[in-house]
Write an enzyme that holds these catalytic residues in place. Structure first.
Site, PDB file in Angstrom:
ATOM      1  N   THR A  65     -84.610 -36.284 -61.463  1.00 40.15           N
ATOM      2  CA  THR A  65     -85.992 -35.962 -61.094  1.00 40.15           C
ATOM      3  C   THR A  65     -85.971 -34.871 -60.029  1.00 40.15           C
ATOM      4  O   THR A  65     -85.465 -35.080 -58.931  1.00 40.15           O
ATOM      5  CB  THR A  65     -86.717 -37.221 -60.578  1.00 40.15           C
ATOM      6  OG1 THR A  65     -86.720 -38.205 -61.625  1.00 40.15           O
ATOM      7  CG2 THR A  65     -88.160 -36.914 -60.196  1.00 40.15           C
ATOM      8  N   ASP A 176     -89.862 -34.627 -63.119  1.00 41.10           N
ATOM      9  CA  ASP A 176     -90.354 -33.585 -62.216  1.00 41.10           C
ATOM     10  C   ASP A 176     -91.334 -34.151 -61.211  1.00 41.10           C
ATOM     11  O   ASP A 176     -91.980 -35.180 -61.460  1.00 41.10           O
ATOM     12  CB  ASP A 176     -91.106 -32.519 -63.007  1.00 41.10           C
ATOM     13  CG  ASP A 176     -92.441 -33.069 -63.482  1.00 41.10           C
ATOM     14  OD1 ASP A 176     -92.446 -33.854 -64.443  1.00 41.10           O
ATOM     15  OD2 ASP A 176     -93.485 -32.788 -62.845  1.00 41.10           O
ATOM     16  N   GLY A 318     -95.430 -37.757 -65.299  1.00 39.83           N
ATOM     17  CA  GLY A 318     -94.211 -36.996 -64.995  1.00 39.83           C
ATOM     18  C   GLY A 318     -93.188 -37.886 -64.335  1.00 39.83           C
ATOM     19  O   GLY A 318     -93.096 -39.077 -64.665  1.00 39.83           O
ATOM     20  N   GLU A 319     -92.382 -37.311 -63.453  1.00 43.45           N
ATOM     21  CA  GLU A 319     -91.321 -38.022 -62.705  1.00 43.45           C
ATOM     22  C   GLU A 319     -90.149 -38.431 -63.595  1.00 43.45           C
ATOM     23  O   GLU A 319     -89.116 -38.875 -63.109  1.00 43.45           O
ATOM     24  CB  GLU A 319     -91.857 -39.299 -62.021  1.00 43.45           C
ATOM     25  CG  GLU A 319     -93.007 -39.102 -61.069  1.00 43.45           C
ATOM     26  CD  GLU A 319     -93.476 -40.425 -60.442  1.00 43.45           C
ATOM     27  OE1 GLU A 319     -92.924 -41.498 -60.744  1.00 43.45           O
ATOM     28  OE2 GLU A 319     -94.424 -40.367 -59.625  1.00 43.45           O
ATOM     29  N   GLY A 320     -90.328 -38.344 -64.915  1.00 46.55           N
ATOM     30  CA  GLY A 320     -89.333 -38.859 -65.854  1.00 46.55           C
ATOM     31  C   GLY A 320     -89.732 -40.224 -66.403  1.00 46.55           C
ATOM     32  O   GLY A 320     -88.926 -40.896 -67.063  1.00 46.55           O
TER      33      GLY A 320
END
Lengths: 353, 353
Positions: A65, A176, A318-320
């Site tokens: 991330t 991200d 997001g963040e994965g």
């Protein structure tokens, strides 16, 4: 292009057709009607081709991330303050973010990287400090970063994957964090796919119709000011990208080079995939598309890449987070291939012709 | 209707609105844009409403996989021999089937039940022997089972859930095994949804166009011979159902009565859900639709029930394989609600208005 980058691109080879044929043959011997596990079967065969093993192994799982800030926030493209990027990095390190919870549930390690957060972040054994610069420039006024910074970001991603491979890595997901990064991603998406800005621009973390119209205007101006060249992916990254996006480009290229399946999360990771696959078309076979994000533009992006996402759960964090769920499916698919009994082993009769 | 059945239907109450409101409020305080985890957020709120807890707990997870044989196989509606039902039960007990692998991956216990397999199955501590009869009658010639057998099948499902609740059960998935059971499910689906037989009849474990046309003909004849009454769900079960389908009807009703979320697998489980929700419309709120099966007819079935499946992975294996994947998502959603940090806890700034 630097030697590091051209070498890594050179390393990306086709899938192992032999391993895939063996995996496919084994799937057809397992105690179920042929094809009855649908995409889980396809996934296991892709994993076999990537790893070059008839029965792929998924033990070491990681999500990388990457966080970065974006100068374009000066144009008021969203409504969360820039400091949230930094605050969320601390949240990742403290284990309280969405990605932490999902990764714990799926047994995935998270690697948090400061690729270019605007403020200084305290040293932390859990954090990779790889700040290219404290946030990009406002791409409304000129390039988001220099060519050297773009290259540095990509090489950083390559180095991180290389280090993780040394420790053991069977699958990697992308993640991200970066206030303003849907604007950069929409700009990249418009340039590379050639779709209209309005089609590939969405509400990010939640904006009104009026704010959305303004965001489209800003991105249109960004493209006019910078003239990114779609034929030169690194030019696109430098002019309208972000440090975390550049880092993810490197992660994807290096994963493919090291024959590690790369599970691409949502819209921002997708923008990185547009640049990475433009640099190395062969990378596409190594990508597992985790999910289709609720963010407008992600569907167009996936269509352009010819990727079919595994999940459609209306997520847009997001963040994965999407990648973590998809890694669970990938691991499951590999275990099915490894652990299900064959018709012969279980003494189950086969279909009559 | 017996007292056992009417009591269990009586026990099904509405979702706990208070717990749901608290869960929703907590979701909105967690460190993410509101709604950014999409269906995982909705799922956690539904779980809260079912369990009556603002933060639902998913610890004890089980899949109940019920097996039964079908007299209609005499009409050659498929091309797998009937003995496969028995062989697959042994495969479940040996841990080699698809459901075993996915359940291991997701940490789910499997409860295998012989509801009416045609042959005798050896005693096994892992098997619940609840055979109503050694397979149903050929429903092309008359009712698949007697009214008493239908009731016995439903009550068996109720009893099994009651016993599992005593041991500890936070979520339950449904699974099936039975050569010929897509024919019974298509018949049930046609009667209850009122859709044409051809629309709700699919290729099951894999048949040709010609065989499919024959299967549609057989099911059409089944309906003409038996005249099942859509207003009487138990009549439909008796005339064109199966013992495993009846058992799953009981599982669903009892789960809702005991306020346990019930994760409904694919087409066969869906047919059971049609009967169960016809008996107790309030049950619908307790159902989590795991996935849309590749089996034709499942989409119509889900539309009729107003259920939106979590997954669409082209699967059509049954056994509870889709349910097992969805239980992983449900557990993840509950952990998100329990474990993610709030804005205040993580000292993250909130959206600016």
């Amino acid at each position: 292009m630097t030697e590091v980058l051209s070498n890594i691109i050179e390393m990306i080879k086709p899938l192992d057709e032999g391993a895939m044929a063996q995996a496919r043959a084994r799937q057809d011997m397992l105690t179920k009607p042929q094809g009855a596990l649908g995409r889980l079967e396809e996934l296991s065969i892709q994993l076999a081709g990537i790893q070059g093993k008839p029965i792929p192994q998924i033990n070491h799982k990681a999500i990388i991330t990457m966080a970065g800030d974006h100068g374009v926030v000066a144009e008021k493209v969203g409504n969360w303050p820039q400091e949230v990027t930094t605050q969320m990095v601390y949240n990742f390190l403290g284990g309280g973010a969405g990605i932490n919870v999902i990764a714990r549930q799926a047994g995935i390690r998270i690697i948090v990287v400061d690729m270019g957060v605007a403020s200084e972040i305290e040293t932390n054994p859990q954090l990779l400090s790889r700040k290219v610069a404290p946030g990009t420039q406002n791409m409304c006024l000129g390039p988001a970063m220099t060519d050297e910074q773009a290259m540095r970001a990509v090489e950083t991603g390559i180095e991180i994957v290389r280090d993780e491979v040394a420790k053991g890595l069977d699958i990697v997901g992308t993640g991200d964090m970066g206030i303003g990064n849907t604007s950069a991603s929409s700009a990249i998406c418009a340039v590379i796919t050639g779709r209209p800005v309005a089609e590939v621009t969405g509400r990010g973390t939640g904006i009104t119709d009026e704010q959305l119209a303004h965001k489209v205007e800003v991105i249109t101006k960004v493209l006019t000011v910078n003239h990114p060249d779609p034929a030169q992916p690194l030019d696109v990254l430098a002019k309208v990208g972000g440090f975390e996006i550049g880092g993810l480009v490197g992660v994807m290229l290096a994963a493919a080079a090291h024959r590690i399946p790369v599970v691409v999360d949502g819209f921002i990771s997708g923008a990185a995939a547009l640049i990475a696959t433009a640099l190395a078309p062969g990378l596409k076979d190594f990508i597992i598309s985790a999910h289709v994000s609720a963010e407008a533009g992600h569907k167009s992006l996936l269509n352009y890449l010819g990727l079919t996402p595994l999940l459609d759960l209306g997520m847009r964090l997001g963040e994965g987070t999407g990648a973590a769920l998809a890694i669970f499916l990938a691991e499951t698919s590999a275990r099915i291939l490894a652990e299900m009994a064959t018709f012969a082993e279980a003494e189950v009769s086969e279909k009559e012709e």
